[in-house]
Design a protein around this motif. Structure first.
Motif, PDB file in Angstrom:
ATOM      1  N   ILE A 241       0.827  -1.201   0.000  1.00  0.00           N
ATOM      2  CA  ILE A 241       0.000   0.000   0.000  1.00  0.00           C
ATOM      3  C   ILE A 241       0.864   1.256   0.000  1.00  0.00           C
ATOM      4  N   GLU A 242       1.890   1.271   0.846  1.00  0.00           N
ATOM      5  CA  GLU A 242       2.787   2.428   0.906  1.00  0.00           C
ATOM      6  C   GLU A 242       3.435   2.676  -0.455  1.00  0.00           C
ATOM      7  N   TYR A 243       3.916   1.618  -1.075  1.00  0.00           N
ATOM      8  CA  TYR A 243       4.582   1.748  -2.365  1.00  0.00           C
ATOM      9  C   TYR A 243       3.622   2.264  -3.426  1.00  0.00           C
ATOM     10  N   LEU A 244       2.448   1.681  -3.502  1.00  0.00           N
ATOM     11  CA  LEU A 244       1.486   2.075  -4.530  1.00  0.00           C
ATOM     12  C   LEU A 244       1.042   3.520  -4.342  1.00  0.00           C
ATOM     13  N   GLN A 245       0.813   3.935  -3.102  1.00  0.00           N
ATOM     14  CA  GLN A 245       0.422   5.320  -2.857  1.00  0.00           C
ATOM     15  C   GLN A 245       1.548   6.284  -3.217  1.00  0.00           C
TER      16      GLN A 245
ATOM     17  N   HIS B 239       4.336   9.172 -10.057  1.00  0.00           N
ATOM     18  CA  HIS B 239       3.974   9.158 -11.473  1.00  0.00           C
ATOM     19  C   HIS B 239       3.233  10.432 -11.872  1.00  0.00           C
ATOM     20  N   ASN B 240       2.302  10.876 -11.039  1.00  0.00           N
ATOM     21  CA  ASN B 240       1.549  12.082 -11.372  1.00  0.00           C
ATOM     22  C   ASN B 240       2.474  13.295 -11.477  1.00  0.00           C
ATOM     23  N   GLY B 241       3.450  13.372 -10.584  1.00  0.00           N
ATOM     24  CA  GLY B 241       4.438  14.445 -10.679  1.00  0.00           C
ATOM     25  C   GLY B 241       5.283  14.314 -11.929  1.00  0.00           C
TER      26      GLY B 241
ATOM     27  N   GLU C 155      -6.863   3.671  -0.911  1.00  0.00           N
ATOM     28  CA  GLU C 155      -7.030   4.624  -1.999  1.00  0.00           C
ATOM     29  C   GLU C 155      -5.755   5.445  -2.151  1.00  0.00           C
ATOM     30  N   ALA C 156      -5.628   6.071  -3.316  1.00  0.00           N
ATOM     31  CA  ALA C 156      -4.478   6.955  -3.536  1.00  0.00           C
ATOM     32  C   ALA C 156      -4.567   8.160  -2.612  1.00  0.00           C
ATOM     33  N   ARG C 157      -3.432   8.706  -2.223  1.00  0.00           N
ATOM     34  CA  ARG C 157      -3.420   9.900  -1.383  1.00  0.00           C
ATOM     35  C   ARG C 157      -3.736  11.126  -2.227  1.00  0.00           C
ATOM     36  N   THR C 158      -4.455  12.072  -1.608  1.00  0.00           N
ATOM     37  CA  THR C 158      -4.818  13.289  -2.332  1.00  0.00           C
ATOM     38  C   THR C 158      -3.852  14.398  -1.981  1.00  0.00           C
TER      39      THR C 158
END
Length: 226
Positions: A166-170, A176-178, A223-226
């Motif tokens: 979970i930590e890795y995916l978040q 990736h978004n950055g 869920e992904a962090r916002t």
């Protein structure tokens, strides 16, 4: 005799691809147009150009993705996450080799003490100030958009099993978004066609991976962090 490891082959591949892409950029600059007439060579990027800035900053950005991927590989036995981590590490190590190869080809330093990270996104192609933030330095200590802070990496390194996944995916979704934001900046501002093509490829591939990672998080009740 010691057998080459996957990391060793990835390093060799990165060097070969960097040379191939650098050669392609040189040929494209000196080659003729569709009408058979020769075109003026594309000027070699300067140290302050978007081309050089993107190559320097994205090389650093990619290196952290590789580091995080190797960390989670050793913190979980989940085949799905380990396979994703290997693919990200291998792809971004190769792309990093290409970008460092271009800097060598252009005779430019891989580290610039005269400019802050993301400064190359401060101006548009006409030299006017753009809406992008330059010299990014987040309060959490990260250097560029989406990069994990030291505390994030420490937390990932201490986690194991499902929590590590979970930590890795978040962290990687944010990363990736950055990276997508940076690559989109190069697509708009860079002048070397080969580099712009690589940047567009990063945008497309990382958007796809963000969707995959969001699905993996949901399967783990997160869920992904916002």
């Amino acid at each position: 005799m010691t057998r080459p490891t996957r990391t060793h082959w990835a390093a060799i591949t990165a060097v070969v691809l960097a040379l191939l892409f650098a050669g392609a950029a040189t040929v494209a600059s000196a080659g003729g147009g569709e009408d058979g007439k020769s075109r003026p060579p594309t000027p070699t990027p300067t140290a302050a150009s978007a081309d050089a800035g993107f190559a320097r900053d994205m090389a650093v950005h990619h290196q952290q993705a590789v580091e995080m991927s190797f960390i989670v590989r050793d913190r979980t036995q989940d085949d799905e996450v380990r396979r994703l981590a290997y693919d990200i590490a291998n792809t971004q190590a190769n792309q990093r080799g290409m970008m460092l190869g271009w800097l060598d080809l252009w005779g430019l330093p891989k580290v610039s003490a005269d400019s802050e990270p993301m400064a190359w996104m401060q101006k548009d192609e006409h030299g006017a100030h753009s809406g992008h933030s330059a010299g990014h330095q987040a309060k959490d200590g990260s250097l560029m958009p989406g990069m994990a802070a030291k505390a994030d990496l420490q937390r990932l390194g201490k986690a194991s099993g499902k929590q590590a996944e979970i930590e890795y995916l978040q962290l990687m979704i944010s990363h990736h978004n950055g990276g997508i934001t940076m690559a989109e900046g190069c697509v708009k501002l860079c002048t070397v066609d080969t580099e712009r093509s690589l940047a567009q490829g990063m945008v497309d591939a990382q958007r796809s991976e963000v969707g995959l990672m969001a699905d993996l998080l949901r399967k783990r009740g997160a869920e992904a962090r916002t």
